[in-house]
Design a protein around this motif. Structure first.
Motif, PDB file in Angstrom:
ATOM      1  N   ILE A  42       2.244  -0.973   1.888  1.00 42.69           N
ATOM      2  CA  ILE A  42       1.619  -0.197   0.810  1.00 42.69           C
ATOM      3  C   ILE A  42       2.609   0.802   0.226  1.00 42.69           C
ATOM      4  O   ILE A  42       2.895   0.781  -0.966  1.00 42.69           O
ATOM      5  N   ASP A  69       0.960   0.558   5.998  1.00 39.09           N
ATOM      6  CA  ASP A  69       0.589  -0.850   5.818  1.00 39.09           C
ATOM      7  C   ASP A  69      -0.931  -0.968   5.884  1.00 39.09           C
ATOM      8  O   ASP A  69      -1.610  -0.138   6.495  1.00 39.09           O
ATOM      9  N   ASP A  70      -1.472  -2.020   5.248  1.00 37.17           N
ATOM     10  CA  ASP A  70      -2.883  -2.302   5.466  1.00 37.17           C
ATOM     11  C   ASP A  70      -3.039  -3.114   6.751  1.00 37.17           C
ATOM     12  O   ASP A  70      -2.048  -3.522   7.372  1.00 37.17           O
ATOM     13  N   GLU A 129      -5.846   2.171   7.425  1.00 38.46           N
ATOM     14  CA  GLU A 129      -4.459   1.756   7.241  1.00 38.46           C
ATOM     15  C   GLU A 129      -3.670   2.044   8.515  1.00 38.46           C
ATOM     16  O   GLU A 129      -4.077   2.868   9.332  1.00 38.46           O
TER      17      GLU A 129
END
Length: 358
Positions: A156, A149-150, A133
């Motif tokens: 996320i 965030d991915d 991530e």
């Protein structure tokens, strides 16, 4: 519950063995997609266990005992894997993060932060799900946040840094450290002429704060390494989080200091200090220990006076790629000293931070 509860006793035969071997082959194929079936088969056999001692009288009838851990450990050290373990470089320019593909040698926009200030970012598998991530350190007004965030750019979650952490000043750098069970966020803060390292837990609780005086730092879970350079001498103090100096490493006559970090690079007892320096137009990578002894060194480039150097590492920390963002071909170094080939990078300007990910 133990083995007998799940399976009702001893399990044997090809019906039990086949899916385990097939799963190991699939893992190996995911790491090294170019390998053919025969290469995968031979590698699994060669890196499995000799079980003849446990099968007295049947030595010629048994094969080898599957050892998945050893197969994967050996696989990530192969040249075939290491050469392909550099896929994308993520780098920051202002409020924008870009991804540079090392195969196509092209950059594309990845993530843009609007109506706030992007301070720094890092990459890590914080969810322990086998996928990395992106962690963004963001400033909004008087407060700081960690946004997760991915790697497709999808949000996320977000953490607000505790208000009491603001005592340490304005945050300007983020790093992540972890062991098998825990992950920690390390943030550098500046408050006037004072500098601090704040250590946060995975759920962003402030655990410890270390005041330090140094030009650069590299942190671990239990220690922080603080570096100062003067008159071609680099001093690296290893400190615990109370501020006590455990060891002080002195590297003399290194020339112009370019970069440094601390990693467990050689699988020896303890971490190594990795230094990039230029002496008489020869750029060298120096691997030393916490007592100031040089363990290994490797010449990287000659007659290359540009200063925009960075030390990049793959996910397993067994490959170092020292690059200069003015562009060129630079060596891939297994464990920091064993040359396994060169890789080219195009010029990238205005980079605040750059990290490597497969």
């Amino acid at each position: 519950a133990d083995f007998n509860d799940y399976f009702g006793g001893q399990v044997k035969g090809t019906s039990f063995a086949t899916p385990q071997v097939a799963g190991t082959a699939a893992l190996l194929k995911s790491l090294i997609p170019d390998w053919k079936a025969s290469e995968i088969n031979n590698f699994i056999i060669n890196n499995s266990d000799d079980i003849s001692v446990a099968n007295v009288g049947f030595e010629k009838d048994v094969g080898r005992g599957l050892n998945v851990g050893n197969v994967i450990k050996e696989a990530i050290g192969t040249v075939a894997y290491l050469r392909d373990s550099i896929s994308n470089l993520y780098y920051q320019q202002g409020n924008q993060i870009y991804v540079y593909n090392t195969q196509s040698e092209k950059s594309s926009s990845f993530n843009h932060v609007s109506n706030e200030q992007l301070i720094d970012f890092s990459l890590s598998d914080i969810n322990n799900d086998g996928r990395q991530e992106m962690i963004l350190l963001i400033n909004r007004g008087q407060f700081y946040y960690l946004q997760i965030d991915d790697l497709s750019g999808n949000f996320i979650k977000e953490y607000s840094l505790p208000r009491e952490a603001k005592i340490s000043g304005d945050y300007n750098r983020l790093e992540l450290v972890s062991d098998q069970n825990n992950i920690f966020y390390i943030l550098e803060a500046v408050n006037g002429e004072k500098k601090y390292l704040d250590k946060f837990s995975a759920d962003v609780k402030l655990l410890e704060s270390l005041e330090f005086n140094g030009q650069k730092w590299s942190a671990g879970i239990n220690y922080a390494y603080v570096a100062n350079y003067q008159n071609e001498i680099l001093t690296v103090d290893k400190k615990d989080w109370s501020g006590q100096i455990i060891t002080s490493a002195i590297f003399a006559d290194i020339g112009q200091w370019l970069d440094f970090t601390v990693r467990d690079l050689l699988d020896w007892d303890g971490e190594e200090i990795i230094i990039l320096a230029n002496n008489q137009n020869i750029t060298r990578l120096i691997i030393g220990n916490s007592f100031g002894s040089t363990v290994r060194y490797k010449e990287i480039s000659t007659n290359f006076t540009a200063r925009d150097w960075h030390l990049l590492f793959n996910s397993f920390n067994n490959l170092v790629w020292p690059v200069n963002l003015e562009g060129g071909k630079f060596p891939l170094l297994k464990n920091g000293y064993e040359w396994i080939g060169d890789k080219e990078i195009k010029m990238i300007t205005g980079v605040k931070k750059i990290v490597m990910v497969k």
